[in-house]
Motif scaffolding. Structure first.
Motif, short mmCIF file in Angstrom:
data_model
loop_
_atom_site.label_atom_id
_atom_site.label_comp_id
_atom_site.label_asym_id
_atom_site.label_seq_id
_atom_site.Cartn_x
_atom_site.Cartn_y
_atom_site.Cartn_z
N PRO A 212 0.66 -1.06 0.00
CA PRO A 212 -0.05 0.17 0.05
C PRO A 212 0.78 0.93 0.01
CG PRO A 212 -0.11 -0.87 2.37
CD PRO A 212 0.99 -1.57 1.57
N ALA A 213 0.03 2.21 -0.68
CA ALA A 213 1.02 3.40 -0.26
C ALA A 213 0.73 4.90 1.05
CB ALA A 213 0.16 4.45 -2.13
N GLY A 214 2.09 5.15 1.58
CA GLY A 214 1.51 5.49 2.68
C GLY A 214 1.45 4.45 3.78
N ALA A 215 0.21 5.16 4.35
CA ALA A 215 0.22 4.21 5.69
C ALA A 215 -1.05 3.16 5.86
CB ALA A 215 0.17 5.38 6.65
N GLY A 216 -1.22 2.77 4.88
CA GLY A 216 -3.03 2.45 3.96
C GLY A 216 -2.62 1.17 4.28
N THR A 217 -3.38 -0.39 4.82
CA THR A 217 -3.54 -1.97 5.11
C THR A 217 -3.91 -1.97 3.86
OG1 THR A 217 -5.53 -1.15 6.17
CG2 THR A 217 -3.37 -1.36 7.38
N GLU A 218 -4.38 -1.97 3.04
CA GLU A 218 -4.40 -2.55 1.86
C GLU A 218 -3.81 -2.24 0.64
OE1 GLU A 218 -7.26 -5.93 0.12
OE2 GLU A 218 -6.78 -4.61 2.00
N GLY A 219 -2.58 -3.71 0.10
CA GLY A 219 -2.22 -3.05 -1.52
C GLY A 219 -3.02 -3.26 -2.53
N ALA A 220 -2.88 -3.82 -2.91
CA ALA A 220 -3.55 -3.44 -4.59
C ALA A 220 -2.19 -4.35 -5.63
CB ALA A 220 -2.59 -2.01 -4.71
N ILE A 221 -3.43 -5.14 -6.80
CA ILE A 221 -2.82 -5.80 -8.35
C ILE A 221 -2.31 -4.95 -8.93
CG2 ILE A 221 -3.81 -7.36 -9.00
CD1 ILE A 221 -3.95 -8.36 -6.40
N ARG A 222 -0.88 -5.25 -8.80
CA ARG A 222 -0.48 -4.03 -9.64
C ARG A 222 -0.93 -4.87 -11.12
NH1 ARG A 222 5.24 -3.93 -9.77
NH2 ARG A 222 5.25 -3.82 -12.32
N TRP A 223 -0.55 -6.15 -11.78
CA TRP A 223 -1.05 -6.72 -13.11
C TRP A 223 -1.45 -8.41 -12.37
CZ3 TRP A 223 2.61 -10.59 -13.38
CH2 TRP A 223 3.69 -9.76 -13.35
N THR A 224 -1.92 -9.06 -13.50
CA THR A 224 -2.13 -10.34 -13.24
C THR A 224 -1.66 -10.70 -15.07
OG1 THR A 224 -4.51 -10.53 -14.29
CG2 THR A 224 -3.92 -10.47 -12.26
N PHE A 225 -0.95 -12.24 -15.13
CA PHE A 225 -0.24 -12.62 -16.06
C PHE A 225 -1.71 -14.15 -15.80
CE2 PHE A 225 2.06 -15.80 -18.16
CZ PHE A 225 2.50 -14.78 -19.39
N ASP A 226 -2.33 -14.36 -17.33
CA ASP A 226 -3.28 -15.05 -17.41
C ASP A 226 -2.39 -15.96 -18.61
OD1 ASP A 226 -5.33 -16.96 -18.60
OD2 ASP A 226 -6.00 -15.85 -18.01
N PHE A 227 -2.65 -17.56 -17.83
CA PHE A 227 -0.93 -18.64 -18.85
C PHE A 227 -2.14 -18.99 -20.51
CE2 PHE A 227 0.03 -19.03 -13.93
CZ PHE A 227 1.26 -18.95 -13.79
N GLY A 228 -3.86 -18.78 -19.56
CA GLY A 228 -4.01 -19.13 -20.38
C GLY A 228 -4.97 -18.65 -22.06
#
Length: 404
Positions: A212-228
């Motif tokens: 998380p940015a700053g003092a937050g407690t929730e991260g973020a999904i930057r990207w996903t890679f789909d194997f399919g």
């Protein structure tokens, strides 16, 4: 920790043996060792973590974490302590060892039922015998907790729940932040050089997670890679689960992160992928097709030029890290779920479902030894400081092997 470090390089600082015989064993399957088991099988699919003094830490499917030592004589390893939460199991999870000796491992109750839930434990070994003390525990929520915890350089713990929620926990037990990703089977988180966390899921994707940015407690999904979305030229071989991954979707392997931040991972469709830090495909290698194709985590050579992984068909593969071209391949009887361990002299060790422990010269794939253990080996071999090897088999035995 699982595959040695937070990047899952699979490289040990120790030199393993070039010939082996069975030195000592320990049978974890004895019912009296696990009252109120968390799983019905006597299986071991966890790999061992090795302490600086050679102590062996390993869990089994009934749900007991064992600390074992080599007495140096006789035919049995010596138990130092054991830990078992009532009705719980660590399943596939490999313990992680903190610099201060704390042992981290997740357990879950409820087996495969909707009531399954997980807990991450921090254990302090006893000073004078007895059981370890619980320094703290963190509720991981719903789902069967099966993945190994990963430790950062400051002993921050990265643990994934059965539902795919990533928990990032301080060494004192404070949850620093979380983020919801996809459910793993046994994939341990891997850390990139910029702090990104990578996690493979059985839902078909590789997740890149940012703090998380700053003092937050929730991260973020930057990207996903789909194997399919990158199936290759040859169709996968599929079936109906179980086992997990039989449908060719997702990955049960853990990512390996290279020095430039590239992520390397095999998938259930039998492809091995190199994914750039921005989530774009760099290259792909198509291994021989088989159900639940690649479950091993790749090891990376000391000069960082070669990746080694084993598949459920085709044995052990060595690929050039920059291009994905095949350098050599060594056929292995049966399937391989045992991630390779690479020793300080370039010897590569792996186990097979045919019950063999195999050592190869990593420079050319030539065999060094082939030891018949007598039962299936799914665990990654671990190398102790004295050069002996530790593996465990699906009958519940821990095996210590060495040249002595």
């Amino acid at each position: 920790m699982y595959q040695m470090d937070a990047q899952h390089s699979g490289r040990s600082p120790h030199a393993g043996p070039r010939q082996v015989r069975l030195l000592r064993t320990f049978d974890t399957s004895r019912p009296e060792l696990t009252p109120d088991p968390g799983g019905p099988a006597r299986d071991i699919q966890s790999s061992a973590a090795i302490g600086p003094d050679g102590t062996i830490y390993i869990g089994n499917f009934p749900g007991t974490l064992f600390a074992l030592r080599d007495p140096g004589q006789g035919d049995a390893l010596s138990p130092v302590w054991r830990f078992h939460p009532t009705g719980a199991s660590s399943w596939h999870g490999t313990p992680a060892l903190g610099r201060d000796g704390t042992v981290y491992l997740g357990f879950s109750t409820g087996m495969n039922t909707p009531e399954a839930k997980g807990t991450l434990y921090a254990l302090r070994p006893p000073t004078g015998g007895g059981e370890p003390s619980v320094a703290w525990n963190v509720d991981l929520g719903a789902g069967r907790q099966t993945a190994s915890p990963t430790l950062g350089a400051d002993d921050t713990v990265y643990a994934v729940s059965g539902s795919g929620k990533l928990f990032v926990v301080s060494p004192s037990g404070t949850v620093k932040w979380t983020v919801q990703a996809g459910p793993p089977v046994k994939s341990a988180p891997a850390l990139g050089p910029d702090g990104t966390v990578y996690l493979a899921s059985i839902d078909g994707k590789l997740y890149a997670v940012s703090p998380p940015a700053g003092a937050g407690t929730e991260g973020a999904i930057r990207w996903t890679f789909d194997f399919g979305e990158h199936p290759g030229n040859v169709p996968p071989v599929t079936g109906t689960p179980p086992p997990a991954g039989a449908n060719g979707v997702g990955s049960g392997a853990s990512p390996t992160v290279g020095p430039d931040g590239t992520i390397y991972i095999g998938a259930n469709n039998s492809n091995f992928y190199a994914v750039a830090p921005d989530g774009k495909l760099k290259w792909m290698f198509e291994a021989e097709r088989e159900i639940a194709g690649i479950w091993t985590t790749a090891a990376l050579s000391a000069d960082q030029s070669t990746l080694y992984f084993a598949a459920n068909k085709g044995g052990m593969y060595a690929l050039a890290r920059d291009s994905g071209s095949l350098r050599w391949r060594y056929d292995i009887l049966g399937s391989v779920y045992s991630s390779p361990a690479l020793d300080a002299r370039g010897v590569l060790y792996t186990g097979s479902t045919a019950g063999h422990l195999i050592a190869l010269d990593s420079s050319n794939g030539q065999p060094i030894f082939d030891y018949d253990a007598g039962a299936q080996i799914w665990t990654a071999p671990s190398i102790r400081p004295d050069g002996s090897l530790v593996v465990a088999d699906r009958s519940g035995r821990v095996l210590l092997l060495g040249a002595g």
